[in-house]
Design an enzyme around this catalytic site. Structure first.
Site, PDB file in Angstrom:
ATOM      1  N   SER A 200       0.969  -1.088   0.229  1.00  0.00           N
ATOM      2  CA  SER A 200       0.041  -0.011  -0.140  1.00  0.00           C
ATOM      3  C   SER A 200       0.921   1.381  -0.044  1.00  0.00           C
ATOM      4  O   SER A 200       1.747   1.522  -0.795  1.00  0.00           O
ATOM      5  CB  SER A 200      -0.878   0.027   1.100  1.00  0.00           C
ATOM      6  OG  SER A 200      -2.058   0.765   1.201  1.00  0.00           O
ATOM      7  N   GLU A 322      -9.523  -4.878  -3.950  1.00  0.00           N
ATOM      8  CA  GLU A 322      -9.082  -3.940  -2.913  1.00  0.00           C
ATOM      9  C   GLU A 322      -9.648  -2.853  -2.276  1.00  0.00           C
ATOM     10  O   GLU A 322      -9.766  -2.828  -1.089  1.00  0.00           O
ATOM     11  CB  GLU A 322      -7.886  -2.988  -3.856  1.00  0.00           C
ATOM     12  CG  GLU A 322      -6.703  -3.695  -4.485  1.00  0.00           C
ATOM     13  CD  GLU A 322      -5.625  -3.885  -3.827  1.00  0.00           C
ATOM     14  OE1 GLU A 322      -5.519  -3.619  -2.544  1.00  0.00           O
ATOM     15  OE2 GLU A 322      -4.534  -4.303  -4.043  1.00  0.00           O
ATOM     16  N   HIS A 421      -7.975  -5.529   0.130  1.00  0.00           N
ATOM     17  CA  HIS A 421      -6.584  -4.732   0.415  1.00  0.00           C
ATOM     18  C   HIS A 421      -6.238  -5.455   1.540  1.00  0.00           C
ATOM     19  O   HIS A 421      -6.744  -5.422   2.669  1.00  0.00           O
ATOM     20  CB  HIS A 421      -6.767  -3.256   0.454  1.00  0.00           C
ATOM     21  CG  HIS A 421      -5.782  -2.464   0.578  1.00  0.00           C
ATOM     22  ND1 HIS A 421      -4.649  -2.224  -0.340  1.00  0.00           N
ATOM     23  CD2 HIS A 421      -5.357  -1.680   1.603  1.00  0.00           C
ATOM     24  CE1 HIS A 421      -3.822  -1.438  -0.213  1.00  0.00           C
ATOM     25  NE2 HIS A 421      -4.330  -1.092   0.938  1.00  0.00           N
TER      26      HIS A 421
END
Length: 516
Positions: A200, A322, A421
């Site tokens: 990320s 995600e 995610h």
């Protein structure tokens, strides 16, 4: 003065001073090792400076404070929390795991945590380097760096340090990388074989670091896990608008007044900035890297396409859903109707194309609700399509990447999170025991979970060691090339597929062709 080390404690001698660590399950571990001077007092919002060193033997057996950040008692409904006290501005430290502090010159893995630029810590148990160090015979380094307003606030022309640029977080990470180059041999590591990995925001950091002229030749490989390369990063002028809003929320008029505030007051103002900057249908990012032309010359998504950085070996991947991480459990977004989502699509594609784009997302996910279309759009826009564009560009230039998509869905919340995610993290680290606090990992079938974790973990180790993620317990994984677009699909069955996400890429090419 620390006590004299005993024979059951590992010791290393560094230019800065002597360190005493601890043996943990057969590994030598050194915690809270300072890699730069504490960024406090006059050094707040200044580039990282060298640490002055210490006398005697410094104890390195316990983690130090994490970077100051917002903290919610009881955690959150997805990760269960992503950083916990103690917090302190004096946070520029790192942890090291090694099989032995000898002269073996093992490959080195440097981990940069994510957290939306506002949360996280390199010393979180779920980011422990133990599994990689033990299973891969690697030296693993996990770093803390400044986040939130202390790391990302652009103080601007009124600040007498403005010529040093923005992105204090990036100066921290560069200082940590230089520390690894200069010191890791004492821990049994090879300074010529460094892989930097991040997830990320940490993946954005990894790419930015790889593109720095000062880092030229220091990084051999990078692993980019779910980089949000679709973020529109501000130039200094746009960033100053955000700074002005933050000053107002903090109740001060100048950066000089801001400098006088204690760090808890700075963190206390972050919630107000979230409220002012959050937009419906967009991932909230109150703080962002700044393309300032001093510390960051281009968007990190472009960093691995230029100069010496183009030759760095790259693995890049994303999860299938995600955006479900931030939106699936959010009632405002879950209740979205078709008109709202079509309006959000129009932001990117234009009003004329929006109906066709909406229909394309519906076809891709039969039975999709408007909220599903919204989340798939955000996933593509922020994560999947920008990663594919990087893979395409590198393949075109003769520097292909190893691409993957993580597809195994979370079991919790009736499957609403999907392959969200962060879900790939415990699989890559193969350390589910350290994720027991995270609802995201609850309810997974142990046999499927552990089998996939073995496959991914060994692939990550193989890549760090050799630049090739293939190992005997998985299908052949070829690099992403223009003619095949090979992408490894990590699911209950692991499969290498051609052009796995090509429909998303081609759909979003229409947005690029949209008239300005």
């Amino acid at each position: 003065m620390a006590p004299t080390p005993g024979p059951d404690q590992p010791v290393v001698n560094l230019p800065a001073g002597r360190l005493r660590g601890a043996f943990e399950d057969g590994l030598a571990v050194f915690r809270a090792v300072p890699y730069a001077a504490p960024p406090v007092g006059a050094l707040r919002w200044r580039p990282a400076r060298p640490h002055p060193g210490w006398s005697g033997t410094r104890d390195a057996t316990a983690d130090g404070p994490s970077a100051p950040q917002m903290y919610m008692e009881g955690g959150d409904p997805v990760l269960g929390g992503h950083g916990s006290p103690p917090f302190d501005e004096d946070c520029l430290t790192l942890d090291v795991w090694t099989p032995a502090a000898d002269d073996a010159r093992r490959p080195v893995l440097v981990w940069i945590h994510g957290g939306g630029f506002v949360s996280g810590s390199g010393s979180l148990p779920n980011y422990s380097g133990e599994t990689f160090s033990r299973d891969g015979d690697l030296v693993v380094v996990s770093i803390n760096y400044r986040i939130g307003p202390l790391g990302y606030l652009y103080t601007g022309p009124e600040d007498d340090a403005a010529d040093s640029g923005a992105n204090h977080w990036l100066t921290d990470q560069l200082a940590a990388l230089l520390w690894v180059r200069d010191n890791i041999e004492a821990f049994g590591g090879d300074p010529d074989t460094i892989t930097v990995a991040g997830q990320s925001g940490g993946a954005v950091s990894t790419a930015a670091l790889a593109g720095l002229p000062e880092a030229r030749g220091l990084i051999r490989r990078v692993i980019l896990m779910s980089p949000p390369f679709g973020l529109d990063l501000p130039a200094p002028d746009a960033s100053l608008e955000r700074t002005a809003a933050y000053l107002e929320v903090a109740g001060v008029k100048t950066v000089a007044e801001l400098r006088a505030l204690a760090w808890p007051e700075l963190i206390g103002a972050v919630g107000g900035l979230f409220a002012r900057t959050t937009r419906w249908g967009y991932w909230p990012t109150p703080f962002l890297p700044v393309v300032d032309g001093v510390t960051l010359h281009r968007h990190p998504a472009e960093a691995l396409l230029h100069g010496a950085a183009a030759g760095i070996e790259v693995m890049i991947g994303w999860t299938r859903e995600e955006a479900n991480f931030g939106f699936a459990l959010n009632e405002v977004h879950a209740a979205a109707d078709r008109d709202q989502v079509a309006g959000r699509i129009a932001d990117t594609f234009g009003s004329e194309a929006a109906p066709d784009v909406y229909a394309a997302y519906e076809r891709a996910r039969p039975g999709a609700r408007p909220a599903d279309v919204l989340m798939d759009l955000i996933t593509d826009e922020l994560f999947r399509v920008p990663a594919l564009r990087l893979a395409e560009a590198r393949a075109e230039s003769g520097h292909p990447v190893w691409a993957y998509q993580f597809d195994l869905p979370a079991a919790v919340y009736d499957g609403r999170l999907g392959a969200a995610h962060c879900l790939e993290l415990p699989f890559a680290f193969a350390n589910f025991d350290q994720w027991a606090h995270a609802p995201l990992t609850a309810g997974l079938d142990p046999a499927v979970r552990d089998g996939l974790a073995h496959t991914m973990h060994e692939a990550w180790i193989a890549f760090v060691r050799t630049g090739d993620p293939n190992h005997p317990d998985m299908p052949t994984w070829n690099p992403y090339a223009k003619d095949t677009r090979t992408t490894m699909r990590f699911d209950s069955v692991v499969t290498a597929l051609g052009d796995l996400a090509g429909d998303s890429l081609r759909l979003h090419e229409r947005a690029l062709d949209r008239p300005a």
